[in-house]
Design an enzyme around this catalytic site. Sequence first.
Site, mmCIF file in Angstrom:
data_model
loop_
_atom_site.group_PDB
_atom_site.id
_atom_site.type_symbol
_atom_site.label_atom_id
_atom_site.label_comp_id
_atom_site.label_asym_id
_atom_site.label_seq_id
_atom_site.Cartn_x
_atom_site.Cartn_y
_atom_site.Cartn_z
ATOM 1 N N HIS A 256 -20.026 4.009 -30.730
ATOM 2 C CA HIS A 256 -21.374 3.497 -30.453
ATOM 3 C C HIS A 256 -22.325 4.650 -30.118
ATOM 4 O O HIS A 256 -23.384 4.798 -30.731
ATOM 5 C CB HIS A 256 -21.295 2.501 -29.290
ATOM 6 C CG HIS A 256 -22.608 1.891 -28.914
ATOM 7 N ND1 HIS A 256 -23.001 0.648 -29.349
ATOM 8 C CD2 HIS A 256 -23.631 2.357 -28.155
ATOM 9 C CE1 HIS A 256 -24.214 0.379 -28.874
ATOM 10 N NE2 HIS A 256 -24.609 1.409 -28.142
ATOM 11 N N GLU A 257 -21.946 5.459 -29.150
ATOM 12 C CA GLU A 257 -22.827 6.546 -28.731
ATOM 13 C C GLU A 257 -22.958 7.599 -29.828
ATOM 14 O O GLU A 257 -24.006 8.231 -29.965
ATOM 15 C CB GLU A 257 -22.331 7.178 -27.424
ATOM 16 C CG GLU A 257 -22.296 6.215 -26.236
ATOM 17 C CD GLU A 257 -23.621 5.500 -25.969
ATOM 18 O OE1 GLU A 257 -24.677 6.041 -26.319
ATOM 19 O OE2 GLU A 257 -23.579 4.378 -25.431
ATOM 20 N N HIS B 125 -28.415 9.104 -35.126
ATOM 21 C CA HIS B 125 -29.815 8.693 -35.248
ATOM 22 C C HIS B 125 -30.725 9.842 -34.786
ATOM 23 O O HIS B 125 -31.802 10.055 -35.331
ATOM 24 C CB HIS B 125 -30.028 7.446 -34.369
ATOM 25 C CG HIS B 125 -31.249 6.645 -34.700
ATOM 26 N ND1 HIS B 125 -31.689 5.623 -33.897
ATOM 27 C CD2 HIS B 125 -32.130 6.707 -35.722
ATOM 28 C CE1 HIS B 125 -32.785 5.096 -34.418
ATOM 29 N NE2 HIS B 125 -33.073 5.727 -35.527
ATOM 30 N N HIS C 54 -25.710 6.476 -32.046
ATOM 31 C CA HIS C 54 -27.013 6.894 -31.497
ATOM 32 C C HIS C 54 -27.230 8.392 -31.756
ATOM 33 O O HIS C 54 -28.331 8.829 -32.086
ATOM 34 C CB HIS C 54 -27.049 6.665 -29.984
ATOM 35 C CG HIS C 54 -27.270 5.242 -29.560
ATOM 36 N ND1 HIS C 54 -28.297 4.469 -30.053
ATOM 37 C CD2 HIS C 54 -26.611 4.451 -28.668
ATOM 38 C CE1 HIS C 54 -28.258 3.265 -29.479
ATOM 39 N NE2 HIS C 54 -27.240 3.233 -28.636
HETATM 40 ZN ZN LIG Z 1 -26.541 1.623 -27.377
#
Ligand SMILES: [Zn+2]
Length: 688
Positions: free
Chosen positions: A475-476, A482, A479
């Site tokens: 998940h991180e 991104h 990010h």
């Molecule tokens: Zn998040």
Amino acid sequence: MDQLISAVDNPLLQSWDTPFGAPPFDRIRPEHFAPAFDAALAERRAEIAAIVADPAAPRFDNTIVALERAGALLRRVSGAFFHLAGAETNDEIERIERDIAPALSRERNAILLDDALFARVDALYRARETLGLDAEASRTVERWRVAFSRAGAGLDADKKARLAAIGERLASLGALFGQNVLADEKAFALVLDGPDDLAGLPESFVAAAAQAAASRGLAGKHVVTLSRSSYEPFMQFSARRDLREKMFRAFVARGAGGGAHDNAAIMRETIVLRAERARLLGFSSFAAFRLADTMAKTPDAALALMRRVWTPARAQAMREAEALQATIAAEGGNFELKAWDWRYYAEKRRKALYDVDQSEVRPYLPLEGMIAAAFDVAHRLFGVSFVARDDVRLPNADARAWTALDPDGAPIALFIGDYFARDSKHSGAWMSALRDQQKLDGRVLPIVVNVMSFARGGASEPCLLSLDEAHTLFHEFGHALHGMLSDVTYPLLSGTNVARDFVELPSQLFEHWLERPETLRRFARHYRSAEPMPDALIERLAAAQRFNQGFATTEFLAAALFDMELHLVADPGAIDVAEFERRTLAEIGMPSAVATRHSAPHFQHVFSGDGYSAGYYSYLWSEALDADAFEAFEEAGDDFDPALAGRLKRFVYAAGNTRQPDEAYRHFRGADPSPDALLRKRGLTTAA
Ligand SMILES: [Zn+2]
């Protein structure tokens, strides 16, 4: 003392001749920050004053570009400071943080409420079609205009003063609300006395409860508290129905009950002030104000998604309730399933059906294997590769650095991973940036950080993750990509600086690649034998994912629907929030054995500050996006389909805020997201 450190001696105020121009953490000391913030804020004030004082008519370059350039030193100092405040803090850093956080917000507001500056931005916004700007420049003008107008720029002085007063009052109400909840949590503890009281509880929970008792001077006993990390496992495992009921009643009574910590008056005043703020800014309701700058755009769009999911979720929860009632009967129980029974009987069924034990999973998920898996997925999707380097001076020896390279081998970012829990680090996991990507004056490469709080392995053992922790890592890292793949010109549009209900798409979507059987077979290898995770275990993990989703979805949606309906009330007047909540839950037909995830008097996402007010839906919104986005790859028959991955990179991971999020999504997917993918992911489509 601060004044004695001259700029010459302060590394924060010098240029950084380091790899990637990363902050030289080995030379930065806490006492460097106050003078550096002073200098940086003064510099930005001067930069802004120069824009305002420019006698030339407003142009894109002398106003918007100048705004984008302003505050470069402040961004540098803040990047280093907030990394330390999260991952390597101490009393001195915390003291500086208490001073600097309100100062930064005050200074930001002063810029956004400057009439002369707003007049220039507004003039450019109105003329933007005629300025010959490219799409990204035009978007930058629009985003600045949005930031100013949402802060109240352009209103007359009385209204601005009223907005400021409302803002301050709401900040104190939010703090009071949270303190009341905390006070009620602290005031209650269930003391377990003797083996009967411990029936059903796992060893690790008993050990933690013994520790909690000892810290309260109750050595030899066990204490269960109302924090979610204590409450939920107790409700899941305790075989004592009477104690579960006691815990449940205390849990839902937080912030309620009419005593000194009752939040009713705080909630009412909060709702009234939020509605007034929205009216002052020209919106029909607080929900309309909050949603205007999101992907959903309107409360109706968010409500439509929630209602679409509610009906099948509720039907599924009713079926789950029947199954749990049958489990009770099979055990000879003669009582109706209640809210304090659900987690306990659901856990029994989960174990009977899937029998997944984390101690069986962890040996296959060593941290190094999962980092390699995340890098591999990024490589196959986006062509990025990662090369470790040891010449970056990081604030803690645990942290590691990699150069991210594009397919041609050119550096695109510095990636820092800091994975282990320690006292100097806040708990949890997050992505942040020491520097955002931009190319306003030549290419500036991003420096992106992932911070985790994993427990270190034992002596000569590696760190082994649970499946949830491996998800957190993916998940991180989503990010982080991104931020790292960002390819924009203007800092305001960079990386993760996008709408709240869109920002979780890159992170949640990336998680889908973790549990692909192929990823697990290649990277989930036993830390001793290097054997791949057995297929049978992979299958059980996949099947267990859809278990109890009727419950999970309804408890979430009940809270999210209440949050949205409450903030749609245009003129709340003397609203009784608790009564409003009861009515909302009755109207949607809340199943009697499911409790809302957060009842109003302790709904901190919504009342402890603005964070998720009229925004609790965004978790579901993002999940609808990630489910639909991953189905695109499944439909293509290739989880790494190059054309799709190319569009995903171009319009999502690299695009920052250069487009409206709905438009960006359509460019990637060729269509609007359909909520059906979410229903399939959660197993809410078929009648059992
Ligand atoms: Zn998040």
